[in-house]
Design an enzyme around this catalytic site. Structure first.
Site, PDB file in Angstrom:
ATOM      1  N   LYS A 210       0.874  -1.188   0.000  1.00 27.15           N
ATOM      2  CA  LYS A 210       0.000   0.000   0.000  1.00 27.15           C
ATOM      3  C   LYS A 210       0.903   1.227   0.000  1.00 27.15           C
ATOM      4  CE  LYS A 210      -2.022   2.747   2.708  1.00 27.15           C
ATOM      5  NZ  LYS A 210      -1.823   3.969   1.878  1.00 27.15           N
ATOM      6  N   GLU A 286       9.975   1.192  10.688  1.00 22.38           N
ATOM      7  CA  GLU A 286      10.924   2.299  10.566  1.00 22.38           C
ATOM      8  C   GLU A 286      10.104   3.569  10.754  1.00 22.38           C
ATOM      9  OE1 GLU A 286      12.751   1.475   6.760  1.00 22.38           O
ATOM     10  OE2 GLU A 286      13.980  -0.110   7.603  1.00 22.38           O
ATOM     11  N   CYS A 320      13.466  10.981   6.971  1.00 24.34           N
ATOM     12  CA  CYS A 320      13.401  10.602   8.391  1.00 24.34           C
ATOM     13  C   CYS A 320      14.745  10.816   9.075  1.00 24.34           C
ATOM     14  CB  CYS A 320      12.981   9.143   8.504  1.00 24.34           C
ATOM     15  SG  CYS A 320      14.041   8.055   7.530  1.00 24.34           S
ATOM     16  N   GLU A 422       8.812  15.838  16.223  1.00 23.35           N
ATOM     17  CA  GLU A 422       9.225  15.752  14.819  1.00 23.35           C
ATOM     18  C   GLU A 422       8.357  16.713  13.992  1.00 23.35           C
ATOM     19  OE1 GLU A 422       8.061  12.328  12.403  1.00 23.35           O
ATOM     20  OE2 GLU A 422      10.116  12.210  11.657  1.00 23.35           O
TER      21      GLU A 422
END
Ligand code: NAD
Length: 518
Positions: A210, A286, A320, A422
């Site tokens: 996906k 992750e 990231c 973040e």
């Protein structure tokens, strides 16, 4: 640059001007819009429900494709196809034949480089230089590297003594885990998807992918490549759509999916872990980061500035691994802030297809709202805005795009939300430090632990500080330098498990010990 951007329209099923299809037609310039369908059992299909959603350009807000919107039913069809392929031709194929096919996938991606490049830039708005040098070549390299790795895989063998003196021999066999659900983010769509699909397939699994709803194009293009090189039907399936209560969640709860590999936000990882618990699926995550860069006064100053510019602003800060917290030893603090400011102000924002552009838009207006909310919050939290902090004026062509200014803050306390959470944009906070211990403590003071960058010419210090970092990856005097045989992953809220090289093989296979009495 050789790879200039021309979309081959026949790469996708096109909706003709006078089509009677129920799918909506794009309203731009009277031109047809691409249709991105699911790819199930070797064929392109609409959603069972017939639903679609719009894929919107982050550069100018145009609709660039209509995408099949998957549901649990679409996921189920894909899983059944994946299971059949596992029992059929893919399961029966030897390792070398399988890896030969995957090497051909790598070659074909490179042959269709410009189409992949164009599709990735259209979806993400990332600058052509970055997509050319990072996304597409790494997408191909993932297949090549894991095909080679799995082809040459050793197995463990332990001869053992027995009481009767005849002995026994233990050896390990690896078999595929089964059907793997691959749930992907939007920031490096092809790169991060193939980082999971390539080892999963090399190890003999089948996949249901996906892609992010923001970036459906390259997963669809890869489906064409799979057919072109002869990967059997059902081995690689793509179901487009959204996450919660949609295709993503259906993957996490489907009883016939054996493992889930996910890259995305930490809180999505938490939701997936809960959803996958009932079926006790294998999980590899992750997740997010709030990565530190530590710059010591003994660093090669110019290299540290150049490296930090890359680690803060690359891909508009949407990697990231980007550094959002920069710690600089006090004697060089002012000079470093001034140098980074100058570099931030040198960034060229605009059309990602222009070679001189160094920074495109964020992925969407929605994400821009989030980043801008942090730009405002930083002021409320008392930041000094060294540069940026707003929306650039790029003229009418881009006013519906998702651009923000590259931004640098100083003066925030370590407890500020802008230093702890973040943001995933082109922004960092720079903090001075006086001792190595202080720098280590501040760097580790985070709920995240993905990576760190250390800039120093003192080798002993480099080893010492690296060993103290609470994270999965440390770079010394560089950033984002990846050998794909090495482990990749994070600690704390940044992930579960490791992928890369033999670590991927661990995740994508089941190990069986066979003990033979001699
Ligand atoms: P996201 O978590 O919002 O979405 C990622 C994928 O998960 C999408 O395909 C989405 O549709 C799907 N999803 C969302 N909710 C779901 C649910 N409940 N069940 C199943 N699927 C669901 O992440 P994003 O915004 O696409 O990506 C940005 C994030 O990814 C950042 O936090 C970034 O740090 C992280 N990231 C981490 C790494 C890494 O290697 N650690 C790499 C890239 C990005």
């Amino acid at each position: 640059m050789a790879h200039i951007l021309h979309l081959e329209p026949q790469a996708y099923p096109m909706l003709p001007e006078q089509s009677t299809s129920t799918l909506p037609r794009a309203a731009q310039n009277g031109s047809a819009v691409r249709i991105l369908q699911h790819f199930v059992d070797g064929g392109f299909v609409d959603a069972v429900s017939g639903a679609t959603f719009s894929d919107v350009s982050p550069v100018d807000g145009r609709i660039i494709a209509q995408v099949a919107e998957g549901s649990a039913e679409d996921v189920d069809r894909a899983v059944q196809a994946a299971r059949r392929a596992l029992r059929g031709p893919w399961g029966a194929m030897g390792t070398n034949a399988r890896c030969d096919l995957l090497a051909k996938v790598a070659d074909r991606i490179m042959e269709r480089f410009d189409e992949f490049l164009d599709a990735e830039i259209a979806d993400t708005g990332k600058p052509v230089g970055w997509a050319c040098n990072v996304d597409i070549p790494r997408g191909a390299a993932n297949f090549r590297i894991f095909a080679n790795l799995v082809r040459n895989l050793p197995t463990e063998c332990f001869p053992m003594d027995t009481a009767d003196g005849t002995g026994a021999l233990n050896y390990a066999l690896r078999s595929p885990v089964g059907v793997v659900g691959v749930i992907c983010p939007w920031n490096l769509p092809l790169l991060l998807m193939t980082w999971k699909v390539a080892p999963a397939l090399a190890c003999g699994n089948t996949v249901v992918v996906k892609p992010s709803e923001e970036t459906p194009a390259t997963a669809t293009l890869l489906a064409e490549v799979m057919n072109e090189v002869g990967v059997p039907a059902g081995v690689y399936n793509v179901v487009h759509g959204f996450g919660p209560r949609a295709a993503g969640e259906a993957i996490t709860t489907h009883p016939d999916i054996n493992a889930i590999t996910f890259t995305g936000e930490s809180r999505t990882g938490q939701a997936i872990m809960r959803a996958a618990a009932d079926n006790v699926k294998h999980l590899s995550f992750e997740l997010g980061g709030k990565n530190p860069a530590i710059v010591f006064a003994d660093a090669d100053f110019d290299a540290a500035v150049a490296g930090t510019v890359r680690s803060v602003f690359s891909n508009c800060g949407q990697v990231c691994l980007c550094s959002e917290r920069v710690y600089v030893e006090r004697p060089i603090f002012d000079r470093f802030v001034a140098a980074l400011k100058a570099e931030a102000e040198r960034q060229v924002l605009g059309d990602p297809r222009q070679e001189g552009t160094t920074m495109g838009p964020l992925i969407s207006r929605g994400h821009r709202d989030k980043v801008l909310s942090y730009y405002n919050l930083a002021r409320q939290e008392g930041a000094t805005v060294v540069t940026g902090g707003g929306v650039p004026d790029l003229g009418p062509d881009f006013e519906r795009g998702a651009f923000v200014e590259p931004t640098i803050w100083t003066g925030l306390p370590e407890s500020a939300r802008c230093v702890r959470e973040e943001i995933f944009g082109p922004v960092c906070h720079i903090q001075p430090f006086d001792t190595e211990e202080e720098a280590i403590a501040m760097a580790n003071n985070s709920v995240y632990g993905l990576c760190a960058a250390i800039w120093t010419t003192n080798l002993t210090r480099a080893h010492r500080v690296a060993a103290h970092m609470e994270c999965g990856i440390v770079w010394v005097n560089t950033w984002f330098l990846r050998d794909l045989r090495t482990s990749f992953g994070g600690v704390k809220l940044s992930g579960v498990g490791r992928e890369g090289g033999a670590h991927s093989v661990e995740f994508y296979t089941e190990l069986k010990n066979i003990c033979i009495k001699l």
